[in-house]
Design a protein around this motif. Sequence first.
Motif, short mmCIF file in Angstrom:
data_model
loop_
_atom_site.label_atom_id
_atom_site.label_comp_id
_atom_site.label_asym_id
_atom_site.label_seq_id
_atom_site.Cartn_x
_atom_site.Cartn_y
_atom_site.Cartn_z
N LEU A 58 37.03 26.89 -21.49
CA LEU A 58 38.13 27.14 -20.57
C LEU A 58 37.64 26.82 -19.16
CD1 LEU A 58 39.30 30.58 -21.97
CD2 LEU A 58 40.22 28.32 -22.49
N THR A 59 38.48 26.20 -18.36
CA THR A 59 38.09 25.85 -17.00
C THR A 59 39.28 25.99 -16.07
OG1 THR A 59 37.08 24.16 -15.60
CG2 THR A 59 38.50 23.37 -17.37
N ILE A 82 37.80 20.36 -24.96
CA ILE A 82 37.47 20.46 -26.38
C ILE A 82 36.51 19.34 -26.75
CG2 ILE A 82 38.41 20.49 -28.72
CD1 ILE A 82 41.15 21.24 -27.40
N VAL A 91 41.80 29.54 -27.90
CA VAL A 91 40.46 30.01 -28.26
C VAL A 91 40.56 31.16 -29.25
CG1 VAL A 91 38.39 31.18 -27.38
CG2 VAL A 91 39.35 29.22 -26.14
N GLY A 103 45.23 28.24 -22.91
CA GLY A 103 43.86 28.00 -23.36
C GLY A 103 43.24 29.20 -24.03
N LEU A 104 43.42 30.38 -23.46
CA LEU A 104 42.85 31.59 -24.04
C LEU A 104 43.45 31.87 -25.41
CD1 LEU A 104 40.83 33.84 -23.62
CD2 LEU A 104 42.62 35.14 -22.45
N VAL A 130 34.75 24.65 -27.43
CA VAL A 130 35.95 24.82 -26.62
C VAL A 130 35.55 25.54 -25.34
CG1 VAL A 130 38.25 25.83 -26.51
CG2 VAL A 130 37.39 24.97 -28.69
N VAL A 179 32.30 28.74 -27.60
CA VAL A 179 33.40 28.93 -26.68
C VAL A 179 32.82 29.44 -25.38
CG1 VAL A 179 35.52 30.18 -26.23
CG2 VAL A 179 34.97 29.49 -28.56
N THR A 202 46.63 23.33 -19.72
CA THR A 202 47.51 24.24 -20.45
C THR A 202 47.30 25.66 -19.95
OG1 THR A 202 48.15 25.11 -22.61
CG2 THR A 202 45.84 24.50 -22.34
N SER A 242 42.78 24.74 -17.63
CA SER A 242 42.70 23.70 -18.66
C SER A 242 41.73 24.11 -19.74
CB SER A 242 42.25 22.38 -18.04
OG SER A 242 43.13 21.98 -17.01
N VAL A 243 41.74 23.33 -20.80
CA VAL A 243 40.81 23.52 -21.89
C VAL A 243 40.09 22.20 -22.13
CG1 VAL A 243 42.54 23.06 -23.67
CG2 VAL A 243 40.57 24.42 -24.24
#
Length: 137
Positions: free
Chosen positions: A41-42, A88, A110, A106-107, A39, A124, A103, A85-86
Motif C-alpha cells: 500500500l502506498t 502488486i 490486502v 487497497g486495504l 502487495v 504485504v 484505488t 494506491s496499491v
Amino acid sequence: MVTLLLDSERLEVVLSPVERAVGFRRGNIQVLREQIAKVMLTDDAWIWLRGVPSPAATVPSVMAIGTWKTGSGRDFAVIRGRRPSVVIDLEGHEDYERLLVTTRHGLELVRALRLDGDQDKGDVTGPDTEPDAESDG
C-alpha cells in the motif's frame, strides 16, 4: 478509478474503455492469485513507477496509464494524481512483473488476499513501512 475484482482463483483489473484506449490495452488484466508475490500500500504510486512508457500515456503527477518497460520486464500502471494506491509484484505472469493501481480499496484488497489463510504466500507492506520491510499483519 479502476475496478478490482477478486475471487478465489484470480484478481482482475477491470479497465474502463477510456483507460483501455489511453493505456493501449484491448482487455482487462487477469492475474492468478498464486502469481501475486507481494502487495504494498502506498500514498504515492509515482515513486514506484519505473522504466520508460511503452506504450503509455503520462502527465507527470496527474495520470499515468499503460505499460512501462524496465530492464527486467514490463509493469502496468493506472495512476491518477497522488492518491492512495496499491503496488502488486507478480511472479510468473506472462505479461507483467508489477501492477500499480490507484484505488481507495487497497486495504480491503490486502485483507481479502489474506482471508484464504495463506499468510506466508505473499508479503504485504503498508504505506508507513519501508519498501522491503514485512508487515506483521
